[in-house]
Motif scaffolding. Structure first.
Motif, short mmCIF file in Angstrom:
data_model
loop_
_atom_site.label_atom_id
_atom_site.label_comp_id
_atom_site.label_asym_id
_atom_site.label_seq_id
_atom_site.Cartn_x
_atom_site.Cartn_y
_atom_site.Cartn_z
N PHE A 319 0.86 -1.28 0.10
CA PHE A 319 0.10 -0.10 0.14
C PHE A 319 0.81 1.30 0.02
N LEU A 320 2.19 1.14 -0.01
CA LEU A 320 3.30 2.15 -0.18
C LEU A 320 4.06 1.74 -1.06
N SER A 321 4.71 2.92 -1.90
CA SER A 321 5.58 2.62 -2.92
C SER A 321 6.95 2.23 -2.54
N SER A 322 7.02 2.59 -1.49
CA SER A 322 8.67 2.30 -0.87
C SER A 322 8.57 2.23 0.55
N CYS A 323 9.71 1.71 1.34
CA CYS A 323 9.63 1.53 2.65
C CYS A 323 10.10 2.63 3.37
N HIS A 324 9.41 3.19 4.30
CA HIS A 324 9.47 4.43 5.04
C HIS A 324 10.17 4.12 6.52
N GLY A 325 10.69 2.95 6.41
CA GLY A 325 11.80 2.63 7.66
C GLY A 325 10.60 2.73 9.04
N ALA A 326 11.33 3.52 10.05
CA ALA A 326 10.45 3.54 11.50
C ALA A 326 9.22 4.31 11.18
N ASN A 327 8.83 5.01 10.04
CA ASN A 327 7.76 5.96 9.75
C ASN A 327 6.64 5.01 9.08
N GLN A 328 7.13 3.87 8.50
CA GLN A 328 6.11 3.08 7.73
C GLN A 328 4.82 2.86 8.13
N ALA A 329 4.49 2.59 9.67
CA ALA A 329 3.07 2.32 10.03
C ALA A 329 2.19 3.71 9.95
N PHE A 330 3.03 4.81 10.51
CA PHE A 330 2.40 5.89 10.67
C PHE A 330 2.02 6.62 9.18
N GLU A 331 3.00 6.43 8.15
CA GLU A 331 2.66 6.77 6.98
C GLU A 331 1.56 5.80 6.04
N LEU A 332 1.38 4.66 6.53
CA LEU A 332 0.49 3.88 6.02
C LEU A 332 -0.90 4.25 6.57
#
Length: 525
Positions: A319-332
């Motif tokens: 559901f996201l185009s790239s991995c956002h590291g520690a912020n992955q869950a918040f971004e999603l």
């Protein structure tokens, strides 16, 4: 009450059954609120449901009548909410082969640890082998001939065990062996069954259709000498029609969901399925919610379906185009909340459609060991406020629509199987048909080594495809395709975000898959 009890007992006797006193009394209590002229009709329905239960005696208990009455009530309920069921993959029934009854039965539900013991790993391969072996033995080519038949009735093949080969001191011609393709020693292929392992010589072998990967079951035809099985031909085990499988299993609920009987035999659901011509499932994969163009296309998609809402939108990750590291869950979480805001602008969709989300390999959650749980509650809580019909499911996921069984698996399984083939098909255009044949013949979503596609040992049955479902959705990042095998539809919707915003639409009433896309003119085709 007394006359009703006599009616219950007598009707059960007419069908060769004996209702225990407490069971007959319980059924009378259930009939009390109903009109008396309908009592006999409902008793007959309960008896019919009792006969479909896996009972071992003609003496029917109160518990049996309770299960049957509950099933009759479920089957008679035509509420639209019951037409589509989302099955909890962690509660899927486990099938086990009963040697005495010579059939597959539903094993008792027992709590299982997520991380199993060594015995669970051995049981994993043994149970996969049992499914394939029994299905192969039931095939016309391998079924033992009936006494009195002649060679004119057709040639039959007998399966040879590895143990018999290893115990032979002479050359054996024209043997057929079913086993697991493994590599016990680097650079050497072996064939392994429940009795042992033998080295394979594949230097002069003809391969039939399919993707022959390590840890898949194969049929080897050849000759054996001096500890080496020389393969003349290698093929996949024959599939078995789902109707034949269910006929041998009985009318038990092997797929999961509500009820104790198989939905295939509920006439009312069959009727609703055929009458509901407008039912449809919209299938999308790789829905990158952090891309503005993707969300714009989704808005166009929702606008196009606003006046004739689908039964469900099925969104597969990532559901996201790239991995956002520690912020992955918040971004999603923020991306899903924005999606919820878009959907809230179409009240007809919110009222009439379900929104099903299947996590992808890079989405937040535990490592990619299957079965994988749904997205965390923290990530999904905002969209659930605006879209109450949003459902976040496990991976793989099972759906029941009326009588149709649907399995969804979000994993790059086609690419992994192609990379782990010992023999690659000559034409890449035929990959979808080879893939479909392999998946169905193995009766499993992951016919690969465990280090390539890890599976929880004690939950391996959750990835089973036995009996073959009606629709298998393998959301792979590769090219989209639709193919059929063994009366099952295998479809890959392709990547929505990296292609031309294409997707698939499944029409259950006609069992048809339609190719669709959202063009630059903002018209859904």
């Amino acid at each position: 009450m007394t006359s009703n009890k006599s009616l219950v007992v007598n009707l059960f006797k007419l069908h060769g059954l004996t209702a225990r006193s407490d069971g007959a009394k319980y059924l009378c209590e259930l009939l009390e609120p109903l009109p008396k002229d309908e009592h006999e009709k409902w008793i007959e329905k309960v008896i019919e449901a009792v006969q479909k239960l896996p009972i071992s005696s003609t003496l029917i208990s109160k518990e049996d009548i309770h299960k049957a009455a509950k099933e009759v009530g479920t089957a008679d309920n035509d509420d639209i909410e019951n037409l589509l069921q989302v099955v909890d993959i962690f509660r899927v029934p486990r099938l086990t082969y009963n040697n005495e009854r010579k059939k597959f039965v539903v094993a008792p539900a027992i709590p299982r640890d997520l991380h199993g013991e060594a015995s669970d790993k051995a049981a994993l391969f043994r149970e996969r082998y049992t499914v394939v072996h029994q299905r192969t033995c039931n095939h016309d080519l391998f079924r033992q001939p009936v006494v009195g038949t002649t060679e004119e009735d057709g040639k039959k093949f007998g399966l040879t065990k590895v143990e018999y080969l290893l115990g032979s001191s002479c050359r054996l011609q024209e043997v057929v062996v079913l086993g697991l393709l493994t590599q016990l020693i680097e650079g050497q292929h072996h064939l392994e069954d429940d009795t042992g392992a033998v080295q394979l010589d594949l230097s002069d072998t003809k391969f039939h259709n399919g993707l022959f990967t390590h840890n898949c079951f194969i049929l080897v035809e050849g000759w054996y000498e001096d500890g080496l099985l020389h393969a003349n031909a290698v093929g996949l085990p024959p599939p078995e029609a789902a109707n034949s499988t269910r006929a041998r299993m009985g009318n038990v609920n092997y797929f999961g969901g509500q009820g104790t009987v198989c939905t295939k035999n509920i006439l009312k659901l069959q009727q609703v399925e055929q009458e509901n011509k407008d039912a449809m499932f919209v299938l999308l994969s790789d829905v990158w919610l952090d891309k503005i163009k993707v969300t714009d296309k989704l808005r166009t998609l929702f606008a196009g379906y606003a006046h004739f809402p689908p039964t469900a939108f099925i969104f597969c990750g990532n559901f996201l185009s790239s991995c956002h590291g520690a912020n992955q869950a918040f971004e999603l979480q923020q991306a899903l909340a924005s999606l919820g805001s878009i959907i809230s602008g179409y009240p007809e969709l919110i009222t009439n459609s379900r929104f099903i989300f299947v996590p992808g390999p890079n989405d937040p959650g535990p490592g990619n060991i299957f079965p994988r749980p749904s997205l965390p509650e923290y990530v999904t809580k905002e969209i659930k406020k605006t879209v109450p019909n949003s459902i976040f499911v496990n991976n793989p996921c099972r759906l029941l629509y009326c009588t149709q069984e649907i399995v969804i698996f979000r994993e790059n399984i086609v690419a992994k199987m192609c990379r782990n083939c010992i023999y690659f098909p000559t034409s890449s255009d035929e990959i979808p048909s080879h893939f479909a044949k392999t998946l169905v013949s193995q009766g499993h979503l992951a016919p690969l080594p465990l280090h390539v596609l890890p599976v929880y040992w004690g939950l391996d049955h959750c990835l089973s495809l036995h009996p073959t479902p009606d629709l298998i959705i393998t959301a792979d990042k590769g090219d989209a395709f639709t193919t059929t095998h063994n009366e099952s539809i295998i479809v890959n919707p392709g990547s929505f975000s990296t292609t031309d915003f294409s997707f698939k639409v499944y029409m259950p009433a006609t069992r048809q898959i339609e190719d669709s896309q959202i063009g630059d003119d903002d018209d859904a085709i």
